[in-house]
Design a protein around this motif. Structure first.
Motif, PDB file in Angstrom:
ATOM      1  N   VAL A 230      -4.401   2.947  -9.064  1.00 28.09           N
ATOM      2  CA  VAL A 230      -3.442   2.682  -8.271  1.00 28.09           C
ATOM      3  C   VAL A 230      -3.209   3.295  -6.796  1.00 28.09           C
ATOM      4  O   VAL A 230      -3.187   2.534  -5.727  1.00 28.09           O
ATOM      5  CB  VAL A 230      -2.107   3.223  -9.091  1.00 28.09           C
ATOM      6  CG1 VAL A 230      -0.781   2.919  -7.968  1.00 28.09           C
ATOM      7  CG2 VAL A 230      -1.776   2.398 -10.385  1.00 28.09           C
ATOM      8  N   LEU A 231      -3.738   4.591  -6.593  1.00 25.04           N
ATOM      9  CA  LEU A 231      -3.761   5.190  -5.514  1.00 25.04           C
ATOM     10  C   LEU A 231      -4.890   4.717  -4.706  1.00 25.04           C
ATOM     11  O   LEU A 231      -4.819   4.437  -3.418  1.00 25.04           O
ATOM     12  CB  LEU A 231      -4.074   6.783  -5.575  1.00 25.04           C
ATOM     13  CG  LEU A 231      -2.778   7.589  -6.357  1.00 25.04           C
ATOM     14  CD1 LEU A 231      -3.274   9.161  -6.391  1.00 25.04           C
ATOM     15  CD2 LEU A 231      -1.466   7.337  -5.553  1.00 25.04           C
ATOM     16  N   GLY A 232      -6.015   4.394  -5.327  1.00 22.07           N
ATOM     17  CA  GLY A 232      -7.142   3.814  -4.526  1.00 22.07           C
ATOM     18  C   GLY A 232      -6.761   2.275  -4.126  1.00 22.07           C
ATOM     19  O   GLY A 232      -7.115   2.032  -2.832  1.00 22.07           O
ATOM     20  N   SER A 233      -6.246   1.516  -4.881  1.00 21.21           N
ATOM     21  CA  SER A 233      -5.637   0.231  -4.161  1.00 21.21           C
ATOM     22  C   SER A 233      -4.702   0.317  -3.281  1.00 21.21           C
ATOM     23  O   SER A 233      -4.480  -0.341  -2.392  1.00 21.21           O
ATOM     24  CB  SER A 233      -5.249  -0.550  -5.489  1.00 21.21           C
ATOM     25  OG  SER A 233      -4.045  -0.137  -6.204  1.00 21.21           O
ATOM     26  N   GLY A 234      -3.781   1.291  -3.337  1.00 20.95           N
ATOM     27  CA  GLY A 234      -2.793   1.591  -2.178  1.00 20.95           C
ATOM     28  C   GLY A 234      -3.376   1.979  -0.767  1.00 20.95           C
ATOM     29  O   GLY A 234      -3.189   1.366   0.170  1.00 20.95           O
TER      30      GLY A 234
ATOM     31  N   GLY B  71       0.775  -1.177   0.118  1.00 19.12           N
ATOM     32  CA  GLY B  71      -0.019  -0.031   0.064  1.00 19.12           C
ATOM     33  C   GLY B  71       1.048   1.274   0.191  1.00 19.12           C
ATOM     34  O   GLY B  71       0.741   2.200  -0.549  1.00 19.12           O
ATOM     35  N   LEU B  72       1.884   1.370   0.618  1.00 21.32           N
ATOM     36  CA  LEU B  72       3.016   2.396   0.886  1.00 21.32           C
ATOM     37  C   LEU B  72       3.596   2.621  -0.578  1.00 21.32           C
ATOM     38  O   LEU B  72       3.677   3.773  -1.090  1.00 21.32           O
ATOM     39  CB  LEU B  72       3.754   2.143   2.105  1.00 21.32           C
ATOM     40  CG  LEU B  72       3.288   2.420   3.277  1.00 21.32           C
ATOM     41  CD1 LEU B  72       4.683   2.382   4.282  1.00 21.32           C
ATOM     42  CD2 LEU B  72       2.910   3.887   3.344  1.00 21.32           C
TER      43      LEU B  72
ATOM     44  N   ARG C 268       5.185   5.313  -4.792  1.00 21.22           N
ATOM     45  CA  ARG C 268       5.555   5.320  -6.311  1.00 21.22           C
ATOM     46  C   ARG C 268       4.572   4.762  -7.559  1.00 21.22           C
ATOM     47  O   ARG C 268       4.727   3.680  -7.915  1.00 21.22           O
ATOM     48  CB  ARG C 268       6.801   4.212  -6.304  1.00 21.22           C
ATOM     49  CG  ARG C 268       7.998   4.752  -5.508  1.00 21.22           C
ATOM     50  CD  ARG C 268       8.976   5.437  -5.965  1.00 21.22           C
ATOM     51  NE  ARG C 268       9.344   5.368  -7.407  1.00 21.22           N
ATOM     52  CZ  ARG C 268      10.699   4.778  -7.800  1.00 21.22           C
ATOM     53  NH1 ARG C 268      11.430   4.152  -6.697  1.00 21.22           N
ATOM     54  NH2 ARG C 268      10.593   4.619  -8.823  1.00 21.22           N
ATOM     55  N   PRO C 269       3.510   5.336  -7.412  1.00 18.24           N
ATOM     56  CA  PRO C 269       2.141   5.036  -8.318  1.00 18.24           C
ATOM     57  C   PRO C 269       2.512   4.568  -9.814  1.00 18.24           C
ATOM     58  O   PRO C 269       2.278   3.619 -10.310  1.00 18.24           O
ATOM     59  CB  PRO C 269       1.149   6.169  -8.253  1.00 18.24           C
ATOM     60  CG  PRO C 269       2.028   7.397  -7.845  1.00 18.24           C
ATOM     61  CD  PRO C 269       3.102   6.678  -7.055  1.00 18.24           C
ATOM     62  N   ARG C 270       3.600   5.262 -10.371  1.00 25.01           N
ATOM     63  CA  ARG C 270       4.157   4.851 -11.660  1.00 25.01           C
ATOM     64  C   ARG C 270       4.579   3.652 -12.001  1.00 25.01           C
ATOM     65  O   ARG C 270       4.374   3.041 -13.088  1.00 25.01           O
ATOM     66  CB  ARG C 270       5.121   5.966 -12.371  1.00 25.01           C
ATOM     67  CG  ARG C 270       4.612   7.436 -12.399  1.00 25.01           C
ATOM     68  CD  ARG C 270       5.837   8.229 -12.863  1.00 25.01           C
ATOM     69  NE  ARG C 270       5.449   8.570 -14.241  1.00 25.01           N
ATOM     70  CZ  ARG C 270       6.259   8.985 -14.946  1.00 25.01           C
ATOM     71  NH1 ARG C 270       7.438   9.511 -14.508  1.00 25.01           N
ATOM     72  NH2 ARG C 270       5.899   9.274 -16.292  1.00 25.01           N
ATOM     73  N   VAL C 271       5.087   3.030 -10.918  1.00 27.12           N
ATOM     74  CA  VAL C 271       5.455   1.464 -10.794  1.00 27.12           C
ATOM     75  C   VAL C 271       4.332   0.595 -11.360  1.00 27.12           C
ATOM     76  O   VAL C 271       4.389  -0.298 -12.100  1.00 27.12           O
ATOM     77  CB  VAL C 271       6.060   1.108  -9.675  1.00 27.12           C
ATOM     78  CG1 VAL C 271       6.625  -0.292  -9.515  1.00 27.12           C
ATOM     79  CG2 VAL C 271       7.569   1.900  -9.266  1.00 27.12           C
ATOM     80  N   PHE C 272       3.240   0.976 -10.920  1.00 24.16           N
ATOM     81  CA  PHE C 272       2.257   0.383 -11.027  1.00 24.16           C
ATOM     82  C   PHE C 272       0.965   0.433 -12.238  1.00 24.16           C
ATOM     83  O   PHE C 272       0.197  -0.311 -12.475  1.00 24.16           O
ATOM     84  CB  PHE C 272       1.356   0.029  -9.455  1.00 24.16           C
ATOM     85  CG  PHE C 272       1.993  -0.460  -8.546  1.00 24.16           C
ATOM     86  CD1 PHE C 272       2.137  -1.660  -8.407  1.00 24.16           C
ATOM     87  CD2 PHE C 272       2.758   0.648  -7.620  1.00 24.16           C
ATOM     88  CE1 PHE C 272       2.755  -2.228  -7.068  1.00 24.16           C
ATOM     89  CE2 PHE C 272       3.296   0.194  -6.460  1.00 24.16           C
ATOM     90  CZ  PHE C 272       3.680  -1.229  -6.612  1.00 24.16           C
ATOM     91  N   GLU C 273       1.329   1.775 -12.610  1.00 25.34           N
ATOM     92  CA  GLU C 273       0.508   2.069 -13.631  1.00 25.34           C
ATOM     93  C   GLU C 273       0.313   1.435 -14.991  1.00 25.34           C
ATOM     94  O   GLU C 273      -0.549   1.144 -15.698  1.00 25.34           O
ATOM     95  CB  GLU C 273       0.514   3.469 -13.942  1.00 25.34           C
ATOM     96  CG  GLU C 273       0.143   4.688 -13.128  1.00 25.34           C
ATOM     97  CD  GLU C 273       0.510   6.007 -13.275  1.00 25.34           C
ATOM     98  OE1 GLU C 273       1.237   6.154 -14.156  1.00 25.34           O
ATOM     99  OE2 GLU C 273       0.117   6.795 -12.152  1.00 25.34           O
ATOM    100  N   GLY C 274       1.711   0.731 -15.202  1.00 23.07           N
ATOM    101  CA  GLY C 274       1.717  -0.196 -16.381  1.00 23.07           C
ATOM    102  C   GLY C 274       0.849  -1.241 -16.253  1.00 23.07           C
ATOM    103  O   GLY C 274       0.815  -2.082 -17.544  1.00 23.07           O
TER     104      GLY C 274
END
Length: 133
Positions: free
Chosen positions: A49-53, A23-24, A29-35
């Motif tokens: 991504v932010l919502g899942s975090g 979650g942190l 580092r949301p860009r890591v997950f956006e792809g």
């Protein structure tokens, strides 16, 4: 002793720590997950991504406190199911990249992503266990 007063089992501690760290990372580092957001949902990738975090952090915190442990365990299992398509998308993307690059490193990344998919099953079981199921 009532189930709600029992200490969090070691698997629950590990799961809560995993959700907290993930979650942190999603928030920092949301860009890591956006792809890895599946193509039909990419328009809202940052929000997802932010919502899942935030959801992962809420689940992690909820599993720690006895009063919220059961619903947090069930929510954690649901979240793991909900993010599974992103894990599949990651494997597809890495597989395509490996086929293009043909390097040991790219094939290794693809293999690790494939091996990670079935790990969702014991994680979901652990979450359901924390949830009392």
């Amino acid at each position: 002793m009532p189930r709600s007063h029992r200490p969090l089992p070691p698997g629950g501690v590990a799961l809560s720590a995993l959700f907290g760290a993930s979650g942190l990372l999603h928030l920092l580092r949301p860009r890591v997950f956006e792809g890895i957001i599946p193509t039909p949902l990419r328009r809202h990738r940052r929000l997802l991504v932010l919502g899942s975090g935030v959801a992962e952090l809420a689940c992690a915190a909820g599993m720690v406190h006895p009063a919220t442990r059961a619903p947090a365990g069930l929510a954690s299992a649901g979240l793991l199911v909900a993010v599974f398509p992103a894990n599949v998308q990651m494997s597809l993307t890495l597989g395509r990249r490996a086929a293009r690059r043909r390097t040991v490193r790219s094939w290794t990344g693809f293999a690790v992503s494939l091996a990670r998919l079935p790990v969702q099953v014991p994680l979901i079981r652990a979450a359901l266990g924390v949830g009392g199921r």
